[in-house]
Write an enzyme that holds these catalytic residues in place. Structure first.
Site, PDB file in Angstrom:
ATOM      1  N   VAL A  65      32.967  45.813  37.283  1.00 34.63           N
ATOM      2  CA  VAL A  65      32.726  47.020  38.096  1.00 34.63           C
ATOM      3  C   VAL A  65      32.321  48.226  37.233  1.00 34.63           C
ATOM      4  O   VAL A  65      31.787  49.199  37.735  1.00 34.63           O
ATOM      5  CB  VAL A  65      33.932  47.420  38.988  1.00 34.63           C
ATOM      6  CG1 VAL A  65      34.181  46.387  40.069  1.00 34.63           C
ATOM      7  CG2 VAL A  65      35.185  47.684  38.175  1.00 34.63           C
ATOM      8  N   SER A 144      47.641  53.969  45.394  1.00 31.62           N
ATOM      9  CA  SER A 144      48.954  53.626  44.844  1.00 31.62           C
ATOM     10  C   SER A 144      49.915  54.768  45.134  1.00 31.62           C
ATOM     11  O   SER A 144      49.503  55.912  45.326  1.00 31.62           O
ATOM     12  CB  SER A 144      48.855  53.440  43.327  1.00 31.62           C
ATOM     13  OG  SER A 144      50.137  53.272  42.756  1.00 31.62           O
ATOM     14  N   TYR A 157      46.894  56.663  34.199  1.00 33.24           N
ATOM     15  CA  TYR A 157      46.827  55.737  35.340  1.00 33.24           C
ATOM     16  C   TYR A 157      47.037  56.512  36.641  1.00 33.24           C
ATOM     17  O   TYR A 157      46.276  56.343  37.606  1.00 33.24           O
ATOM     18  CB  TYR A 157      47.858  54.610  35.213  1.00 33.24           C
ATOM     19  CG  TYR A 157      47.865  53.711  36.439  1.00 33.24           C
ATOM     20  CD1 TYR A 157      46.777  52.876  36.717  1.00 33.24           C
ATOM     21  CD2 TYR A 157      48.927  53.732  37.346  1.00 33.24           C
ATOM     22  CE1 TYR A 157      46.762  52.082  37.856  1.00 33.24           C
ATOM     23  CE2 TYR A 157      48.921  52.938  38.485  1.00 33.24           C
ATOM     24  CZ  TYR A 157      47.838  52.116  38.738  1.00 33.24           C
ATOM     25  OH  TYR A 157      47.805  51.335  39.876  1.00 33.24           O
ATOM     26  N   LYS A 161      44.590  57.175  40.034  1.00 36.68           N
ATOM     27  CA  LYS A 161      44.945  56.879  41.421  1.00 36.68           C
ATOM     28  C   LYS A 161      44.960  58.164  42.272  1.00 36.68           C
ATOM     29  O   LYS A 161      44.670  58.114  43.467  1.00 36.68           O
ATOM     30  CB  LYS A 161      46.279  56.126  41.481  1.00 36.68           C
ATOM     31  CG  LYS A 161      46.158  54.680  40.962  1.00 36.68           C
ATOM     32  CD  LYS A 161      45.201  53.858  41.855  1.00 36.68           C
ATOM     33  CE  LYS A 161      44.992  52.453  41.368  1.00 36.68           C
ATOM     34  NZ  LYS A 161      44.119  51.654  42.258  1.00 36.68           N
TER      35      LYS A 161
HETATM   36  P1  NDP Z   1      45.942  42.050  39.145  1.00 33.86           P
HETATM   37  O1  NDP Z   1      45.901  42.288  37.680  1.00 33.86           O
HETATM   38  O2  NDP Z   1      46.683  40.880  39.641  1.00 33.86           O
HETATM   39  O3  NDP Z   1      44.452  42.023  39.727  1.00 33.86           O
HETATM   40  C1  NDP Z   1      43.484  42.947  39.303  1.00 33.86           C
HETATM   41  C2  NDP Z   1      42.112  42.511  39.774  1.00 33.86           C
HETATM   42  O4  NDP Z   1      41.147  43.508  39.384  1.00 33.86           O
HETATM   43  C3  NDP Z   1      41.683  41.196  39.166  1.00 33.86           C
HETATM   44  O5  NDP Z   1      41.158  40.393  40.171  1.00 33.86           O
HETATM   45  C4  NDP Z   1      40.599  41.590  38.177  1.00 33.86           C
HETATM   46  O6  NDP Z   1      39.588  40.592  38.170  1.00 33.86           O
HETATM   47  C5  NDP Z   1      40.044  42.871  38.790  1.00 33.86           C
HETATM   48  N1  NDP Z   1      39.437  43.724  37.768  1.00 33.86           N
HETATM   49  C6  NDP Z   1      40.073  44.417  36.786  1.00 33.86           C
HETATM   50  N2  NDP Z   1      39.173  45.020  35.999  1.00 33.86           N
HETATM   51  C7  NDP Z   1      37.937  44.693  36.492  1.00 33.86           C
HETATM   52  C8  NDP Z   1      36.618  45.007  36.102  1.00 33.86           C
HETATM   53  N3  NDP Z   1      36.362  45.782  35.034  1.00 33.86           N
HETATM   54  N4  NDP Z   1      35.591  44.488  36.817  1.00 33.86           N
HETATM   55  C9  NDP Z   1      35.839  43.709  37.882  1.00 33.86           C
HETATM   56  N5  NDP Z   1      37.069  43.387  38.314  1.00 33.86           N
HETATM   57  C10 NDP Z   1      38.107  43.863  37.608  1.00 33.86           C
HETATM   58  O7  NDP Z   1      46.563  43.402  39.765  1.00 33.86           O
HETATM   59  P2  NDP Z   1      46.845  43.868  41.281  1.00 33.86           P
HETATM   60  O8  NDP Z   1      46.421  42.857  42.247  1.00 33.86           O
HETATM   61  O9  NDP Z   1      48.239  44.341  41.314  1.00 33.86           O
HETATM   62  O10 NDP Z   1      45.901  45.157  41.346  1.00 33.86           O
HETATM   63  C11 NDP Z   1      44.937  45.372  42.343  1.00 33.86           C
HETATM   64  C12 NDP Z   1      44.864  46.853  42.661  1.00 33.86           C
HETATM   65  O11 NDP Z   1      46.107  47.288  43.196  1.00 33.86           O
HETATM   66  C13 NDP Z   1      44.588  47.770  41.473  1.00 33.86           C
HETATM   67  O12 NDP Z   1      43.673  48.763  41.860  1.00 33.86           O
HETATM   68  C14 NDP Z   1      45.954  48.393  41.180  1.00 33.86           C
HETATM   69  O13 NDP Z   1      45.825  49.648  40.558  1.00 33.86           O
HETATM   70  C15 NDP Z   1      46.500  48.495  42.583  1.00 33.86           C
HETATM   71  N6  NDP Z   1      47.945  48.633  42.697  1.00 33.86           N
HETATM   72  C16 NDP Z   1      48.778  47.679  42.173  1.00 33.86           C
HETATM   73  C17 NDP Z   1      50.147  47.817  42.298  1.00 33.86           C
HETATM   74  C18 NDP Z   1      51.108  46.865  41.689  1.00 33.86           C
HETATM   75  O14 NDP Z   1      52.303  47.210  41.548  1.00 33.86           O
HETATM   76  N7  NDP Z   1      50.694  45.648  41.341  1.00 33.86           N
HETATM   77  C19 NDP Z   1      50.726  48.954  43.050  1.00 33.86           C
HETATM   78  C20 NDP Z   1      49.753  49.894  43.527  1.00 33.86           C
HETATM   79  C21 NDP Z   1      48.428  49.714  43.386  1.00 33.86           C
HETATM   80  P3  NDP Z   1      38.901  39.972  36.859  1.00 33.86           P
HETATM   81  O15 NDP Z   1      39.846  40.201  35.705  1.00 33.86           O
HETATM   82  O16 NDP Z   1      38.664  38.547  37.197  1.00 33.86           O
HETATM   83  O17 NDP Z   1      37.638  40.749  36.736  1.00 33.86           O
HETATM   84  C1  8X3 Z   2      51.051  50.549  40.621  1.00 31.12           C
HETATM   85  C2  8X3 Z   2      52.406  51.015  41.021  1.00 31.12           C
HETATM   86  O1  8X3 Z   2      54.354  52.471  40.258  1.00 31.12           O
HETATM   87  O2  8X3 Z   2      53.575  50.726  38.734  1.00 31.12           O
HETATM   88  O3  8X3 Z   2      50.082  51.442  41.012  1.00 31.12           O
HETATM   89  O4  8X3 Z   2      52.266  52.691  39.078  1.00 31.12           O
HETATM   90  S1  8X3 Z   2      53.156  51.761  39.694  1.00 31.12           S
END
Ligand code: NDP
Ligand code: 8X3
Length: 256
Positions: A65, A144, A157, A161
């Site tokens: 991305v 988030s 971070y 967000k």
């Molecule tokens: P994961 O690490 O499990 O998944 C992250 C996903 O983002 C992967 O599929 C990865 O795909 C993709 N990604 C990361 N960097 C790139 C890039 N440069 N280009 C394309 N794809 C990318 O984390 P989560 O599922 O937890 O995270 C998903 C979203 O949720 C994020 O935006 C995160 O900030 C948000 N979030 C997460 C929380 C949590 O506690 N887990 C809480 C709040 C929000 P690949 O590496 O294959 O490219």
């Molecule tokens: C991910 C949730 O609280 O770890 O956005 O930042 S937290």
């Protein structure tokens, strides 16, 4: 309730965690899936698990991305039957480190800003004009709790967000009158690969994040995303903040 049957749902970050759960949930609702992520093999495995037929029910976009040219080329080069994206789930994102700001690593900052803010913008800029032309579409941004509250070490971070929150609001204002909808789903702690990525593979440190409490599962967030996407056309869910019961705020979690 509206249906996702035969709608094209583009999910970034579909190779893991929340994005992968969104893909599974959307497939259950009968959507056609456009799955984006850098790890193509994972996208292929997911499509196989869901019994999806390549080119018919599923299409892959294996761009980074952060690469604006690649994003634009991929979206502009979509085959005719995949051109009309109905729902865009801007989910790809990550955290790197938990350092104090004055000790932070510049490369961590760049990666978070480039992915979480600029990446979301590049994908949105490529996809939304087609939605505006068609007069319909729904953008669901994954924000988030960190986009509403700052926690120690969260600095950059959290800033990314907070930016997603501002961009969600900005999109809603700029798309007023077009018929498009913009929602933001903002989770608290979700157990995915997020913390392992944040701590660069340090599983022990990652596991500690969720120790003594029941975190959200990625399926909980997929539920919220599908809820937003299946309201009747006159209903726009602006935002859902979804927290584990054990987490009262970004800084207060009850651990047993
Ligand atoms: P994961 O690490 O499990 O998944 C992250 C996903 O983002 C992967 O599929 C990865 O795909 C993709 N990604 C990361 N960097 C790139 C890039 N440069 N280009 C394309 N794809 C990318 O984390 P989560 O599922 O937890 O995270 C998903 C979203 O949720 C994020 O935006 C995160 O900030 C948000 N979030 C997460 C929380 C949590 O506690 N887990 C809480 C709040 C929000 P690949 O590496 O294959 O490219
Ligand atoms: C991910 C949730 O609280 O770890 O956005 O930042 S937290």
């Amino acid at each position: 309730m509206d249906s996702l049957e035969n709608k094209v749902v583009l999910i970034t970050g579909a190779s893991s965690g929340i994005g992968r759960s969104c893909a599974r949930a959307s497939a259950r609702e009968g959507a056609r899936l456009m799955l984006a992520g850098r790890r193509l093999q994972r996208l292929e495995d997911l499509a196989a698990e869901l019994n999806l037929k390549l080119g018919e029910d599923v299409f892959f976009l294996d761009f980074d991305v952060r690469d604006q040219t690649a994003v634009e080329r991929a979206v502009n080069g979509l085959p005719e039957k995949w051109k009309g994206v109905d729902v865009l789930v801007n989910n790809a994102g990550l955290a790197r480190g938990l350092d104090k700001l004055h000790e932070g690593k510049l490369e961590d900052w760049e990666e978070m800003i480039d992915t979480n803010i600029k990446g979301l913008l590049y994908v949105s800029r490529a996809v939304i004009p087609g939605m505006v032309e068609r007069g319909s579409g729904h953008i669901i941004n994954i924000g988030s709790i960190a986009g509403h509250e700052v926690y120690p070490g969260g600095n950059v971070y959290c800033a990314t967000k907070f930016a997603v929150d501002a961009l969600s609001k900005g999109m809603r204002l700029d798309l007023s009158g077009t018929g498009l909808r913009v929602s933001q789903v903002s989770p608290g702690m979700v157990e995915t690969e997020f913390s392992r990525v944040r701590f660069r593979g340090d599983s022990e440190r990652a596991e500690k994040v969720y120790q003594g409490l029941t975190p959200l599962s990625p399926d909980d967030i997929a539920d919220a995303v599908v809820y937003c996407a299946t309201r009747p056309p006159h209903v726009n869910v602006s935002e859902l903040i979804v927290m584990p019961t054990a987490q009262a705020s970004a800084t207060l979690a009850h651990r047993k």
